[in-house]
Write an enzyme that holds these catalytic residues in place. Structure first.
Site, PDB file in Angstrom:
ATOM      1  N   THR A 179       0.715  -1.168  -0.010  1.00 21.51           N
ATOM      2  CA  THR A 179      -0.036   0.042  -0.104  1.00 21.51           C
ATOM      3  C   THR A 179       0.969   1.034   0.064  1.00 21.51           C
ATOM      4  O   THR A 179       2.210   1.290   0.694  1.00 21.51           O
ATOM      5  CB  THR A 179      -0.880   0.064   1.301  1.00 21.51           C
ATOM      6  OG1 THR A 179      -1.802   1.111   1.073  1.00 21.51           O
ATOM      7  CG2 THR A 179      -0.229   0.182   2.480  1.00 21.51           C
ATOM      8  N   ASN A 181      -0.767   3.969   1.346  1.00 22.95           N
ATOM      9  CA  ASN A 181      -1.546   4.708   2.026  1.00 22.95           C
ATOM     10  C   ASN A 181      -1.142   4.703   3.505  1.00 22.95           C
ATOM     11  O   ASN A 181      -1.146   3.839   4.168  1.00 22.95           O
ATOM     12  CB  ASN A 181      -3.063   4.116   1.803  1.00 22.95           C
ATOM     13  CG  ASN A 181      -4.216   4.826   2.822  1.00 22.95           C
ATOM     14  OD1 ASN A 181      -3.680   5.286   3.835  1.00 22.95           O
ATOM     15  ND2 ASN A 181      -5.502   4.810   2.393  1.00 22.95           N
ATOM     16  N   LYS A 184      -3.825   3.597   6.222  1.00 22.80           N
ATOM     17  CA  LYS A 184      -3.834   2.361   6.295  1.00 22.80           C
ATOM     18  C   LYS A 184      -2.535   1.622   6.957  1.00 22.80           C
ATOM     19  O   LYS A 184      -2.684   0.640   8.025  1.00 22.80           O
ATOM     20  CB  LYS A 184      -4.011   1.681   5.006  1.00 22.80           C
ATOM     21  CG  LYS A 184      -5.545   1.523   4.581  1.00 22.80           C
ATOM     22  CD  LYS A 184      -5.238   0.655   3.203  1.00 22.80           C
ATOM     23  CE  LYS A 184      -6.521   0.861   2.473  1.00 22.80           C
ATOM     24  NZ  LYS A 184      -6.358  -0.042   1.239  1.00 22.80           N
ATOM     25  N   ASP A 243      -7.906  -5.316  -0.518  1.00 22.27           N
ATOM     26  CA  ASP A 243      -9.040  -4.639  -1.277  1.00 22.27           C
ATOM     27  C   ASP A 243     -10.180  -4.907  -0.412  1.00 22.27           C
ATOM     28  O   ASP A 243     -10.748  -5.639   0.154  1.00 22.27           O
ATOM     29  CB  ASP A 243      -9.064  -5.262  -2.696  1.00 22.27           C
ATOM     30  CG  ASP A 243      -9.422  -4.416  -3.763  1.00 22.27           C
ATOM     31  OD1 ASP A 243      -9.704  -3.132  -3.660  1.00 22.27           O
ATOM     32  OD2 ASP A 243     -10.284  -4.927  -4.468  1.00 22.27           O
ATOM     33  N   THR A 244     -11.014  -3.672  -0.562  1.00 24.41           N
ATOM     34  CA  THR A 244     -12.227  -3.261   0.101  1.00 24.41           C
ATOM     35  C   THR A 244     -13.304  -2.963  -1.033  1.00 24.41           C
ATOM     36  O   THR A 244     -13.239  -2.196  -1.573  1.00 24.41           O
ATOM     37  CB  THR A 244     -12.013  -2.168   1.462  1.00 24.41           C
ATOM     38  OG1 THR A 244     -11.402  -2.831   2.246  1.00 24.41           O
ATOM     39  CG2 THR A 244     -13.389  -1.979   2.084  1.00 24.41           C
ATOM     40  N   GLY A 255     -13.843   8.141   3.148  1.00 26.40           N
ATOM     41  CA  GLY A 255     -14.644   7.193   1.827  1.00 26.40           C
ATOM     42  C   GLY A 255     -16.079   7.223   2.172  1.00 26.40           C
ATOM     43  O   GLY A 255     -16.838   8.144   2.571  1.00 26.40           O
ATOM     44  N   LYS A 307     -14.385   2.171  15.391  1.00 24.87           N
ATOM     45  CA  LYS A 307     -14.432   1.702  14.147  1.00 24.87           C
ATOM     46  C   LYS A 307     -13.735   0.528  14.018  1.00 24.87           C
ATOM     47  O   LYS A 307     -14.304  -0.612  13.629  1.00 24.87           O
ATOM     48  CB  LYS A 307     -14.178   2.998  13.200  1.00 24.87           C
ATOM     49  CG  LYS A 307     -14.163   2.174  11.838  1.00 24.87           C
ATOM     50  CD  LYS A 307     -13.775   3.326  10.644  1.00 24.87           C
ATOM     51  CE  LYS A 307     -13.708   2.432   9.191  1.00 24.87           C
ATOM     52  NZ  LYS A 307     -13.154   3.598   8.457  1.00 24.87           N
ATOM     53  N   HIS A 324     -14.654  -4.108   9.139  1.00 23.26           N
ATOM     54  CA  HIS A 324     -14.251  -5.289   7.847  1.00 23.26           C
ATOM     55  C   HIS A 324     -12.842  -5.424   7.836  1.00 23.26           C
ATOM     56  O   HIS A 324     -12.444  -6.506   8.158  1.00 23.26           O
ATOM     57  CB  HIS A 324     -14.684  -4.597   6.590  1.00 23.26           C
ATOM     58  CG  HIS A 324     -14.572  -3.166   6.372  1.00 23.26           C
ATOM     59  ND1 HIS A 324     -15.087  -2.261   7.211  1.00 23.26           N
ATOM     60  CD2 HIS A 324     -13.909  -2.598   5.508  1.00 23.26           C
ATOM     61  CE1 HIS A 324     -14.755  -0.950   6.817  1.00 23.26           C
ATOM     62  NE2 HIS A 324     -13.857  -1.106   5.784  1.00 23.26           N
TER      63      HIS A 324
HETATM   64  P1  IMP Z   1      -9.619   0.399  -0.848  1.00 24.62           P
HETATM   65  O1  IMP Z   1      -9.781  -1.076  -1.403  1.00 24.62           O
HETATM   66  O2  IMP Z   1      -8.913   0.427   0.369  1.00 24.62           O
HETATM   67  O3  IMP Z   1      -8.978   1.199  -1.961  1.00 24.62           O
HETATM   68  O4  IMP Z   1     -11.080   0.895  -0.799  1.00 24.62           O
HETATM   69  C1  IMP Z   1     -12.020   0.994  -1.981  1.00 24.62           C
HETATM   70  C2  IMP Z   1     -13.188   1.795  -1.668  1.00 24.62           C
HETATM   71  O5  IMP Z   1     -13.688   1.622  -0.470  1.00 24.62           O
HETATM   72  C3  IMP Z   1     -12.537   3.391  -1.781  1.00 24.62           C
HETATM   73  O6  IMP Z   1     -13.641   4.351  -2.167  1.00 24.62           O
HETATM   74  C4  IMP Z   1     -12.444   3.456  -0.115  1.00 24.62           C
HETATM   75  O7  IMP Z   1     -12.701   5.075   0.110  1.00 24.62           O
HETATM   76  C5  IMP Z   1     -13.647   2.692   0.360  1.00 24.62           C
HETATM   77  N1  IMP Z   1     -13.289   2.285   1.513  1.00 24.62           N
HETATM   78  C6  IMP Z   1     -12.502   1.358   1.862  1.00 24.62           C
HETATM   79  N2  IMP Z   1     -12.467   1.212   3.276  1.00 24.62           N
HETATM   80  C7  IMP Z   1     -13.425   1.862   3.668  1.00 24.62           C
HETATM   81  C8  IMP Z   1     -13.913   2.014   5.090  1.00 24.62           C
HETATM   82  O8  IMP Z   1     -13.150   1.583   6.126  1.00 24.62           O
HETATM   83  N3  IMP Z   1     -14.715   3.061   5.206  1.00 24.62           N
HETATM   84  C9  IMP Z   1     -15.225   3.725   4.412  1.00 24.62           C
HETATM   85  N4  IMP Z   1     -14.998   3.477   3.078  1.00 24.62           N
HETATM   86  C10 IMP Z   1     -13.903   2.908   2.863  1.00 24.62           C
END
Ligand code: IMP
Length: 189
Positions: free
Chosen positions: A7, A9, A12, A68-69, A149, A171, A176
């Site tokens: 990452t 980030n 994170k 990935d989320t 997000g 949180k 997740h």
């Molecule tokens: P990433 O996989 O962490 O890059 O997240 C993919 C998308 O999900 C992005 O738009 C993030 O802002 C959103 N996202 C990921 N984790 C969270 C969270 O804990 N809260 C709110 N949005 C999230």
């Protein structure tokens, strides 16, 4: 043992370092001076997490993991899911993403949703995937200013405040990502 978290980030990375503790030295891509932006073009979260971990494994041959989320809204058949970051366009604008969900659900009574995180770990060349889920509902409007997000519109099950109305520790205790990381930590320790 050194573990690379694929990452860029910083937020994170900090969160994950806190959760993993001292047994493993977790470093991010920036710590390696690696600024490659690894694409997320796979059809699901697991695929993206594995792809990113494989890129790092193939490059450095060092134990590594990636995540990935996605936000999965039941009334939208699981959308935005794997395209959560780009739901309202390539600008990846969180405000536009939330507006798109709020409009899509404007007249919808069924507002259940879940955040899902997939973490892929490669250790000694072997791949492992861990999943973390938090269920909840989509609020009718933004609530709170913390987090990032989709946090202002997501209310976790059993609570009446959104993630954006909670501090990080609260949180993370139910999120997740927190749950997926706990599984990773249980596996590693
Ligand atoms: P990433 O996989 O962490 O890059 O997240 C993919 C998308 O999900 C992005 O738009 C993030 O802002 C959103 N996202 C990921 N984790 C969270 C969270 O804990 N809260 C709110 N949005 C999230």
């Amino acid at each position: 043992m050194r573990l690379v978290f694929a990452t860029h980030n910083a937020g994170k990375l900090r969160e994950v370092k806190e959760l993993i503790g001292h047994k493993y030295k977790v470093i991010g891509l920036s710590d390696l001076g690696d600024h490659e932006d690894i694409p997320e073009n796979e059809p699901n979260l697991e695929g993206n997490a594995l792809f990113k971990a494989r890129v790092i494994w193939n490059k450095y041959g060092t134990p590594c993991f990636s995540d990935d989320t996605g936000l999965e809204v039941d009334a939208l058949n699981g959308a935005p899911g794997v395209i959560s970051a780009r739901y309202a366009g390539e600008a990846r604008d969180p405000q536009a993403n939330m507006d798109k969900i709020l409009s899509a659900l404007e007249f919808e009574k069924k507002r259940t949703a879940q955040f899902r995180t997939a973490i892929a770990l490669i250790l000694d060349g072997k791949e492992h995937v861990f999943e973390g889920i938090v269920k909840g509902t989509i609020a009718t409007q933004r609530q709170g200013v913390k987090g990032f997000g989709y946090d202002p519109i997501f209310i976790p099950e059993g609570h009446n405040r959104s993630f954006a109305q909670m501090d990080n520790a609260e949180k993370n205790s139910m999120s997740h990502r927190g749950r997926a990381i706990s599984k990773l930590v249980d596996f590693l320790i």
